[in-house]
Design a protein around this motif. Structure first.
Motif, short mmCIF file in Angstrom:
data_model
loop_
_atom_site.label_atom_id
_atom_site.label_comp_id
_atom_site.label_asym_id
_atom_site.label_seq_id
_atom_site.Cartn_x
_atom_site.Cartn_y
_atom_site.Cartn_z
N VAL A 176 1.01 -1.15 0.27
CA VAL A 176 -0.02 -0.10 -0.35
C VAL A 176 0.83 0.90 0.03
O VAL A 176 1.87 1.50 0.53
CB VAL A 176 -0.73 -0.36 1.13
CG1 VAL A 176 -2.06 1.22 1.30
CG2 VAL A 176 -1.67 -0.87 1.32
N THR A 177 0.45 2.48 -1.30
CA THR A 177 1.26 3.32 -1.36
C THR A 177 0.69 4.40 -1.20
O THR A 177 -0.71 4.80 -1.31
CB THR A 177 2.13 3.29 -2.25
OG1 THR A 177 1.29 3.91 -3.30
CG2 THR A 177 2.93 2.37 -2.72
N GLY A 209 -2.57 -4.99 6.89
CA GLY A 209 -1.80 -5.91 8.63
C GLY A 209 -0.67 -5.33 9.04
O GLY A 209 0.02 -6.24 9.64
N GLN A 210 0.12 -4.42 8.53
CA GLN A 210 0.59 -3.64 8.52
C GLN A 210 0.79 -2.14 8.77
O GLN A 210 1.02 -2.22 7.21
CB GLN A 210 2.67 -4.49 8.16
CG GLN A 210 3.68 -4.86 8.74
CD GLN A 210 5.46 -5.41 8.13
OE1 GLN A 210 4.46 -6.12 7.67
NE2 GLN A 210 6.36 -4.83 8.51
N VAL A 211 2.22 -1.64 8.74
CA VAL A 211 1.95 -0.57 8.53
C VAL A 211 3.60 -0.19 9.09
O VAL A 211 4.49 0.01 9.96
CB VAL A 211 0.77 0.95 9.82
CG1 VAL A 211 -0.37 0.75 9.38
CG2 VAL A 211 1.46 0.12 10.77
N PHE A 212 3.98 1.47 8.05
CA PHE A 212 5.67 1.26 8.12
C PHE A 212 5.51 2.99 9.00
O PHE A 212 4.39 3.68 8.05
CB PHE A 212 6.54 1.83 6.96
CG PHE A 212 6.21 0.28 6.04
CD1 PHE A 212 6.16 -0.86 7.16
CD2 PHE A 212 5.72 0.09 4.92
CE1 PHE A 212 6.14 -2.46 6.51
CE2 PHE A 212 6.19 -1.08 3.85
CZ PHE A 212 6.09 -2.64 4.74
N GLY A 213 6.62 3.15 8.69
CA GLY A 213 6.38 5.07 9.42
C GLY A 213 6.24 5.22 10.78
O GLY A 213 5.74 4.12 11.38
N GLU A 214 6.09 6.62 11.63
CA GLU A 214 5.42 7.07 12.65
C GLU A 214 5.32 8.64 12.18
O GLU A 214 5.12 9.18 11.39
CB GLU A 214 7.54 7.34 13.49
CG GLU A 214 8.07 5.99 13.65
CD GLU A 214 8.91 6.13 14.64
OE1 GLU A 214 8.73 7.47 15.00
OE2 GLU A 214 10.43 5.64 14.96
N VAL A 215 3.83 8.69 13.57
CA VAL A 215 3.09 9.81 13.56
C VAL A 215 4.23 11.01 13.11
O VAL A 215 5.25 11.12 13.95
CB VAL A 215 2.27 9.36 14.82
CG1 VAL A 215 2.00 11.59 14.86
CG2 VAL A 215 1.40 8.98 14.35
N ILE A 257 3.22 2.46 2.75
CA ILE A 257 2.59 3.28 3.94
C ILE A 257 2.31 1.83 4.92
O ILE A 257 2.16 1.87 6.29
CB ILE A 257 1.45 3.89 3.60
CG1 ILE A 257 0.88 4.75 5.24
CG2 ILE A 257 -0.13 2.88 3.19
CD1 ILE A 257 1.98 5.68 5.98
N GLY A 258 2.16 0.50 4.11
CA GLY A 258 2.15 -1.16 4.62
C GLY A 258 1.87 -1.57 3.99
O GLY A 258 1.72 -1.53 3.00
N LEU A 259 1.27 -2.51 4.30
CA LEU A 259 0.97 -3.87 3.81
C LEU A 259 -0.01 -4.46 3.36
O LEU A 259 -0.50 -3.79 5.19
CB LEU A 259 2.12 -4.59 3.79
CG LEU A 259 3.65 -4.81 3.65
CD1 LEU A 259 4.37 -6.50 4.02
CD2 LEU A 259 3.43 -5.03 1.90
N MET A 260 -1.07 -5.33 2.95
CA MET A 260 -1.96 -6.17 3.36
C MET A 260 -1.82 -6.96 4.29
O MET A 260 -0.94 -7.43 4.60
CB MET A 260 -3.66 -6.24 2.17
CG MET A 260 -3.44 -4.95 1.17
SD MET A 260 -4.59 -4.03 2.51
CE MET A 260 -5.57 -4.22 2.51
N GLY A 261 -3.19 -7.33 4.77
CA GLY A 261 -2.66 -8.88 5.57
C GLY A 261 -2.91 -10.06 4.87
O GLY A 261 -2.96 -9.78 3.64
N GLY A 262 -3.47 -11.39 5.74
CA GLY A 262 -3.26 -12.50 5.51
C GLY A 262 -1.63 -12.75 4.73
O GLY A 262 -0.46 -12.53 5.53
N ALA A 263 -1.93 -14.16 4.27
CA ALA A 263 -1.30 -14.74 3.93
C ALA A 263 -0.94 -15.45 2.41
O ALA A 263 -1.74 -16.00 1.82
CB ALA A 263 -0.42 -16.18 4.38
#
Length: 380
Positions: A275-276, A312-318, A328-334
C-alpha cells in the motif's frame, strides 16, 4: 528505469482484452519475463542510493508480474477449455473425419482410382473427391493446430511453476527487506509531534471514524521549526492513482452485505499487497482503530485527511512526511508459498483470490468527500 519498464509492460499485459486476437500463451510468456526482470531489479536494489524507493518499485514490479502471469494463465486455461469444449461437442463428427482420413490413407492408391460402375463412375468419383479433399485437408489442419495449441498451453502452464516459485520467493524477500529499510530510515522530516496520553485517550473514547478524525488535531502538535512546501494537493483532484493494486468493489454510499453504508471505497486486493501513498502526505495516525483493523491516517493537504484501513502492517511514525508513492504498509493475509496453490487459486476467476479489502476514505474539513472525484479510476 528497469522497474518503470516492468510496470508499464505489466499494465499492457493486463490491459490486453481476452479475445481471440490475444494470444494467451504469448501473454503468459511476457508475464514470466516480467518476473525475471523483477528479480534483476531486486538484486539492483541493494546498491541503490534510496533503497526504500528502489525496494518499493521492486515489490510493485513483482506484484504486477504475478498479476500479469495470473491473467495469462487464466486466459490459457479458458482457451484450453474452449478448444476442449469444441472437441466434446463435435466428438462424433471428428471421429467420422478421422475414420475417413485413416481409410483414405490405408487404401492402396490404384483402388482409389477405380469404381464398380466403370469409367463414368470413376470420373464422377474423382470430381467429388476433388471437391471434398480440400475441405477434409483444411479440417484436418484445423484439428492438428488445435491439438498443437493445447499441447503448447499445457507445456506453458507446467513451465510457469518454476517462474512462480522464484516470483513468490522474490516478492517475499523484497517485502521483508522493505520493512527493514523503512525501520532503518532516519532521514525523513517530521512535521508533527504526538501527545501520547492525548492519543491514547482519543483511541479509547472514539466511537466513530469521524470523531476520531476530528480529535486528531488536538492530539498532535505541529513543529513550527520544520518547513514543508505545500505540494498542491487540490490541483491533483481527479488524477490520483489507487494506493494498492486491486479494484474497487464498493463505491461511496453503497451498502455492504450487512446493509452498512460508508462514504469511502472498498478495494479488493490480494494478501500482502503493498500500500503506497497516492500523494505526498504527513502521517497523522498509525495503529488499530475501532473495527477497521490497522489504520493509517495521513494528511495530503491542508484540511484534508486520507484514511486507509484494513492493513496488516504499517510503516513509519506519526509526524513523518512521506513523498508520493512511498510505502505506508502491507495488506494482511498470507500469500501461498506453494506455486501449485497459486495455480489452483487462479481457477477461481470470480475474484475469490482477492481475499483482502482496503477501505479508503477522503475527508475535507472533517466531512467525507467522494473518492470518485479525486481518483483517476472507475473501479470497474
Amino acid at each position: 528505469m528497469r522497474r518503470a519498464a516492468i510496470l508499464i509492460a505489466a499494465c499492457l499485459v493486463l490491459a490486453a482484452p481476452a479475445t481471440a486476437q490475444t494470444d494467451p500463451a504469448d501473454s503468459a510468456r511476457q508475464a514470466m519475463r516480467l518476473l525475471e526482470d523483477a528479480q534483476a531489479a531486486l538484486d539492483d536494489a541493494d546498491g541503490a542510493s534510496d533503497r526504500v524507493a528502489a525496494l518499493t518499485q521492486t515489490v510493485q514490479a513483482y506484484e504486477a508480474g504475478l498479476a500479469a502471469l495470473r491473467e495469462g494463465l487464466r486466459q490459457a486455461r479458458v482457451r484450453e477449455a474452449a478448444i476442449d469444449g469444441v472437441f466434446q461437442a463435435e466428438n462424433e463428427r471428428l471421429a467420422q473425419l478421422l475414420g475417413v482420413l485413416q481409410a483414405i490413407e490405408a487404401a492402396p492408391e490404384p483402388h482409389l482410382l477405380l469404381h464398380p460402375s466403370g469409367p463414368v463412375g470413376t470420373a464422377r468419383t474423382g470430381m467429388i473427391l476433388s471437391e471434398v479433399t480440400p475441405a477434409l485437408s483444411a479440417e484436418a489442419n484445423r484439428l492438428r493446430e488445435a491439438l498443437q495449441e493445447i499441447a503448447v498451453l499445457r507445456s506453458l502452464q507446467e513451465a510457469a511453476v518454476d517462474t512462480l516459485e522464484n516470483g513468490l520467493t522474490g516478492v517475499q524477500r523484497a517485502r521483508t527487506e522493505l520493512s527493514q529499510a523503512m525501520s532503518n530510515r532516519t532521514d525523513l522530516p517530521r512535521r508533527f509531534t504526538t501527545d501520547p496520553e492525548a492519543m491514547e485517550n482519543l483511541v479509547a473514547t472514539a466511537d466513530t471514524l469521524e470523531s476520531f478524525a476530528s480529535g486528531l488535531m488536538s492530539a498532535t502538535v505541529e513543529d513550527t521549526s520544520v518547513s514543508i512546501a505545500n505540494p498542491g494537493f487540490v490541483e491533483a483532484q481527479g488524477t490520483l492513482e489507487l494506493p494498492v493494486l486491486g479494484r474497487v468493489i464498493r463505491h461511496a454510499g453503497e451498502a455492504d452485505a450487512a446493509g452498512v453504508r460508508r462514504p469511502g471505497w472498498v478495494i479488493a486486493t490480494r494478501p500482502l499487497t503493498l500500500v503506497t501513498l497516492p500523494w505526498a502526505a504527513t502521517i497523522r495516525y498509525l495503529g488499530p482503530l475501532l473495527d477497521y483493523g490497522l489504520v493509517a491516517i495521513v494528511e495530503p493537504g491542508e484540511d484534508y485527511l486520507l484514511v486507509l484501513a484494513g492493513l496488516g502492517q504499517v510503516f513509519g511514525e506519526v509526524g513523518e512526511v512521506l513523498p508520493q508513492g512511498a510505502p505506508i504498509g502491507l495488506m494482511g493475509g498470507a500469500a501461498p508459498d506453494d506455486p501449485q496453490a497459486f495455480l489452483i487459486s487462479n481457477d477461481q476467476s470470480g475474484g475469490a483470490e482477492a481475499s483482502e479489502t482496503l477501505y479508503l476514505e477522503l475527508r475535507h474539513e472533517g466531512e467525507p468527500v467522494d473518492p470518485a472525484d479525486w481518483f483517476a479510476v472507475s473501479g470497474e
